[in-house]
Design a protein around this motif. Sequence first.
Motif, PDB file in Angstrom:
ATOM      1  N   ASP A 238      31.398  40.834  36.153  1.00 56.04           N
ATOM      2  CA  ASP A 238      32.101  42.031  36.619  1.00 56.04           C
ATOM      3  C   ASP A 238      33.604  41.841  36.417  1.00 56.04           C
ATOM      4  OD1 ASP A 238      32.794  40.220  38.554  1.00 56.04           O
ATOM      5  OD2 ASP A 238      32.040  41.385  40.258  1.00 56.04           O
ATOM      6  N   ASP A 239      34.409  42.509  37.215  1.00 55.31           N
ATOM      7  CA  ASP A 239      35.869  42.463  37.052  1.00 55.31           C
ATOM      8  C   ASP A 239      36.535  41.427  37.942  1.00 55.31           C
ATOM      9  OD1 ASP A 239      35.698  44.564  35.215  1.00 55.31           O
ATOM     10  OD2 ASP A 239      35.867  46.090  36.795  1.00 55.31           O
ATOM     11  N   THR A 240      35.830  40.379  38.310  1.00 54.38           N
ATOM     12  CA  THR A 240      36.389  39.367  39.208  1.00 54.38           C
ATOM     13  C   THR A 240      37.695  38.793  38.676  1.00 54.38           C
ATOM     14  OG1 THR A 240      34.260  38.724  40.182  1.00 54.38           O
ATOM     15  CG2 THR A 240      36.006  37.080  40.207  1.00 54.38           C
ATOM     16  N   ALA A 241      37.714  38.364  37.425  1.00 51.02           N
ATOM     17  CA  ALA A 241      38.917  37.752  36.846  1.00 51.02           C
ATOM     18  C   ALA A 241      40.078  38.732  36.808  1.00 51.02           C
ATOM     19  CB  ALA A 241      38.613  37.229  35.448  1.00 51.02           C
ATOM     20  N   GLU A 242      39.811  39.973  36.431  1.00 55.64           N
ATOM     21  CA  GLU A 242      40.873  40.980  36.343  1.00 55.64           C
ATOM     22  C   GLU A 242      41.465  41.291  37.709  1.00 55.64           C
ATOM     23  OE1 GLU A 242      37.975  41.090  34.878  1.00 55.64           O
ATOM     24  OE2 GLU A 242      38.557  40.997  32.756  1.00 55.64           O
ATOM     25  N   VAL A 243      40.607  41.393  38.729  1.00 57.75           N
ATOM     26  CA  VAL A 243      41.080  41.657  40.087  1.00 57.75           C
ATOM     27  C   VAL A 243      41.992  40.525  40.565  1.00 57.75           C
ATOM     28  CG1 VAL A 243      40.335  41.799  42.507  1.00 57.75           C
ATOM     29  CG2 VAL A 243      39.136  43.108  40.760  1.00 57.75           C
ATOM     30  N   CYS A 244      41.614  39.282  40.246  1.00 54.89           N
ATOM     31  CA  CYS A 244      42.408  38.131  40.686  1.00 54.89           C
ATOM     32  C   CYS A 244      43.751  38.077  39.973  1.00 54.89           C
ATOM     33  CB  CYS A 244      41.629  36.844  40.436  1.00 54.89           C
ATOM     34  SG  CYS A 244      40.120  36.700  41.420  1.00 54.89           S
ATOM     35  N   ARG A 245      43.760  38.352  38.688  1.00 55.66           N
ATOM     36  CA  ARG A 245      45.032  38.331  37.942  1.00 55.66           C
ATOM     37  C   ARG A 245      45.959  39.437  38.428  1.00 55.66           C
ATOM     38  NH1 ARG A 245      41.308  37.442  33.515  1.00 55.66           N
ATOM     39  NH2 ARG A 245      41.327  35.231  32.947  1.00 55.66           N
ATOM     40  N   ALA A 246      45.385  40.584  38.729  1.00 59.28           N
ATOM     41  CA  ALA A 246      46.197  41.691  39.241  1.00 59.28           C
ATOM     42  C   ALA A 246      46.805  41.357  40.592  1.00 59.28           C
ATOM     43  CB  ALA A 246      45.346  42.962  39.350  1.00 59.28           C
ATOM     44  N   ALA A 247      46.120  40.510  41.358  1.00 59.00           N
ATOM     45  CA  ALA A 247      46.618  40.108  42.679  1.00 59.00           C
ATOM     46  C   ALA A 247      47.640  38.984  42.583  1.00 59.00           C
ATOM     47  CB  ALA A 247      45.455  39.686  43.571  1.00 59.00           C
TER      48      ALA A 247
END
Length: 282
Positions: free
Chosen positions: A40-49
């Motif tokens: 899913d978008d786990t990596a993208e969510v973390c980078r955005a944070a």
Amino acid sequence: MISIVLPAKNEAAALVGLLPRLKEARPDAEIIIVDDGSTDDTAEVCRAAGVTVLSRPYSMGNGAAIKAGARAARGDTLVFMDADGQHDPTLIARLLDRLDEGYDMVVGARDWAGQAGVSRGIANTLYNWLASRMTGFDVKDLTSGFRAVRADKFREFLHLLPNGFSYPTTCTMAFFRSAYAVAYEPIPVARRIGKSHIKPIKDGIRFLLIIFKIATLYAPLKLFAPISIAFFLTGLGWYGYTFVTRHQFTNMSALLFSAAVIIFLIGLISEQITNLTYRRDG
């Protein structure tokens, strides 16, 4: 410095709300998310944070993610917590306060209401009882994934940690075996966000194996000696019966006596291997 490590597999829905709360609660901490092959978008969510993300090309397991995070962390204190929203970031302060009292590891202990279902609650109660009997200490929550540890001591046992889900068990027993001080801090636990990765049949067998692992990891002879005694007494009883009824020493008696000796010797060898595993040089 404090490093907070969260293993995550397909936890984007939970991390969207968790990471801002975590950064607000511990703005001074290094936050590391180990993305264990998420689809899913786990990596993208973390980078955005704006947190550190260690992405694995495929899923290697919860324990493997913990080991990767511990190796990459720069802090002298490590905090491990789940990425599914069950753990409140504000409770980290309570774990760290207990750690400052002189402990080497502080574990967030769940009560019965914090267990993920009746079956998991019964299983964890059994694990806690067995671990308490093995170690001689009151183990309140053997499988909790929310804990604070001293980084140097935790890294001593990285080679022992499994790649799967039983890293808390191995970590706890290793600390007790090495005479490192462990404390338990009662914590509330929220309902997880998203679908659990637990599979009832597969993980039921895994949990059964954990029970044996608890015993063999800490003090193998405590497991093997009673089994050896049981075989010996059974053989002795059978020999008494056949002697009275047939005046014979049967093959079954010989087999049971031999099994008792072999099991005891296996336990003795396992005990020596365990001592070598936890040996301190210098």
